[in-house]
Design an enzyme around this catalytic site. Structure first.
Site, PDB file in Angstrom:
ATOM      1  N   THR A  97      13.619  36.661   2.364  1.00 39.37           N
ATOM      2  CA  THR A  97      12.201  36.999   2.437  1.00 39.37           C
ATOM      3  C   THR A  97      12.100  38.423   2.965  1.00 39.37           C
ATOM      4  O   THR A  97      12.323  38.661   4.153  1.00 39.37           O
ATOM      5  CB  THR A  97      11.442  36.034   3.354  1.00 39.37           C
ATOM      6  OG1 THR A  97      11.599  34.713   2.858  1.00 39.37           O
ATOM      7  CG2 THR A  97       9.954  36.380   3.395  1.00 39.37           C
ATOM      8  N   LYS A 171       6.103  34.096  -1.773  1.00 38.33           N
ATOM      9  CA  LYS A 171       6.709  33.623  -0.528  1.00 38.33           C
ATOM     10  C   LYS A 171       5.859  34.041   0.683  1.00 38.33           C
ATOM     11  O   LYS A 171       5.609  33.245   1.599  1.00 38.33           O
ATOM     12  CB  LYS A 171       8.127  34.186  -0.410  1.00 38.33           C
ATOM     13  CG  LYS A 171       8.809  33.957   0.920  1.00 38.33           C
ATOM     14  CD  LYS A 171       9.151  32.505   1.177  1.00 38.33           C
ATOM     15  CE  LYS A 171       9.884  32.381   2.517  1.00 38.33           C
ATOM     16  NZ  LYS A 171      10.142  30.992   2.887  1.00 38.33           N
ATOM     17  N   LYS A 240       7.015  38.073  11.599  1.00 37.46           N
ATOM     18  CA  LYS A 240       7.338  39.143  10.633  1.00 37.46           C
ATOM     19  C   LYS A 240       6.630  38.870   9.304  1.00 37.46           C
ATOM     20  O   LYS A 240       6.036  39.761   8.700  1.00 37.46           O
ATOM     21  CB  LYS A 240       8.855  39.178  10.419  1.00 37.46           C
ATOM     22  CG  LYS A 240       9.345  40.266   9.466  1.00 37.46           C
ATOM     23  CD  LYS A 240      10.750  39.959   8.937  1.00 37.46           C
ATOM     24  CE  LYS A 240      10.721  38.850   7.902  1.00 37.46           C
ATOM     25  NZ  LYS A 240      12.012  38.600   7.220  1.00 37.46           N
TER      26      LYS A 240
END
Lengths: 290, 290
Positions: A97, A171, A240
């Site tokens: 990711t 995602k 994040k």
């Protein structure tokens, strides 16, 4: 297609994917930043060590599963990197990711090879059971190769077209919707318990009816049990990803009001030392009531 | 127990419950504020008309399914109300989504009868199929009666103890979590479509994997199709429920950050004339980007 694949990065997810592919008869060439983490694979039939990411990629198709943007850059474009080792027409399957920006950058650096994004939903145990859900995007020829490899680790590979960054968008948006579900359940549980109504019974009812989803079922239980250790997904990584979602919104010229609240929640949890706990731990940090 | 029940209020939900109970062989005595709405029941075997809520309640157990706090008061405590007509030991099953305060008030006014709350999740069509999900709370003897009646309209009756207001807390918290899912999906779809990634494919993937819940599956589709008319659940009622959730949080001495954003969203949608549309229409009203 032969059943050879390189894997760069054998952390929790990369390692689980490697074990699954080995169990399905793949010949897997492994590279990891910390070589000692490869020791666990030495006795497994079909596992080989590579000295560099380039060597892991030399078999013609390579998966990367690494921590962040810089790690993808490091293993891809350095002198011993994947771009140098992958043969013409080979495929780089990026399962990390990372930001859409680094995906665009790596795709541009791929030359005569294919770069596809294939970020996953599901925990490492799902990978070992062949039950991941994978979002896939990039050049069609690369997607075809990726689908053959990923069929053995996943129950669903959903394609999002030619743009490599599309799967990463998916995602990021998906993790945003998950984090929103965590926050919504946290707020509901908090109000109920303070009102004298059992949040566990509430969670049971929702999980058996309108929210019979794995996220609400499993995460609701983690929140109620405060089962934040060991982490299923680290809070620092969740924070994040919320940052990536807010960046994406800003670049797209829109706002993400729930994202703003989540960002504050993750920041508070980080300040309180919860970065290495499960991301459901954001539920412990309520707003001061003015 | 005989199979006689009164029903006060035959709107979308009360009417569906009445039709279901009639189809299951119950003898149903109906009262409605607008008597003409009872015409549709005249030809159904087992259906009778009452002249007052008191008369509907005289059979010993009565369901109320009405619009709001004031309507519950009107049909319960007036001279022709349920409290006057329900025999000693009878049960009033309140299925409306109302405030915890009015529930406490009606329970206190119930005298020698039982008052239980039984708000539902699921649309009227689910009631007709016997597939509602019901939260139930109140005195044990009343709950026992309610369970016998509600078994025929529901796939799940979940009990929340003796306090009549507990089930209403659950309903309010549940609608808050649903509205949060609407907002989270709306924000995600907005960011994706502005970033050039298909939100429909994203929704398909989520609905087939981590968010395989009826809320995400059905509401996501309504948002994407802008299928806000006819409403499955009116936006004005959704806004009322978010108000109830914020009141509950305030009384409990806590905050509801997602609730604050949702309240603003509902207010904007109401101002724009969307009160009679489906509550998923809040997805149309994004924040201005500063």
């Amino acid at each position: 297609m032969n059943r050879k694949v390189g894997i760069v990065g054998v952390g929790a997810m990369g390692g689980a994917i490697a074990r699954r592919l080995l169990s399905q008869g793949w010949e897997v060439t492994l590279w990891n930043l910390v070589p000692e983490d490869l020791d666990a694979f030495d006795d497994i039939q079909g596992a080989r060590r590579a000295k560099t990411p380039a060597e892991a990629a030399s078999v013609g198709r390579v998966i990367t599963s690494v921590a962040n943007d810089q790690a993808v850059r490091d293993v891809t474009t350095g002198p011993d990197g994947i771009a140098a080792g992958l043969p013409e027409g080979g495929t780089h399957i990026s399962m990390s990711t990372v930001s859409p920006e680094v995906v665009t950058e790596m795709a541009a650096a791929s030359g005569a090879t294919y770069f596809v994004s294939a970020p996953v939903f599901g925990r490492p145990v799902a990978a070992e059971d062949g039950k991941l859900w994978v979002a896939l995007s990039g050049p069609e020829a690369g997607r075809a190769v990726a689908k053959e490899v990923l069929a053995d680790v996943s129950q669903l590979v959903k394609e999002f077209g030619d743009a490599p960054e599309a799967a990463v968008h998916v995602k990021i948006a998906g993790n945003f919707v998950i984090a929103s579900a965590i926050e919504a359940m946290s707020e509901a549980f908090d109000v109920l318990s303070r009102s004298g109504t059992d949040p566990r019974l509430f969670h049971e009812m929702m999980s058996d009816s309108i929210f019979a989803s794995v996220i609400h079922q499993n995460y609701g239980r983690i929140i109620l049990d405060e089962a934040f250790d060991p982490p299923g997904f680290r809070l620092a990584l969740g924070g994040k990803d919320i940052g990536l979602a807010r960046d994406l919104a800003q670049h797209a010229g829109t706002s993400l009001p729930f994202g703003d609240i989540l960002a504050a929640r993750f920041a508070t949890a980080m300040e309180q030392g919860y970065g290495d706990k499960d991301w459901n731990a954001i539920s412990k940090f309520r707003d001061p009531v003015g």
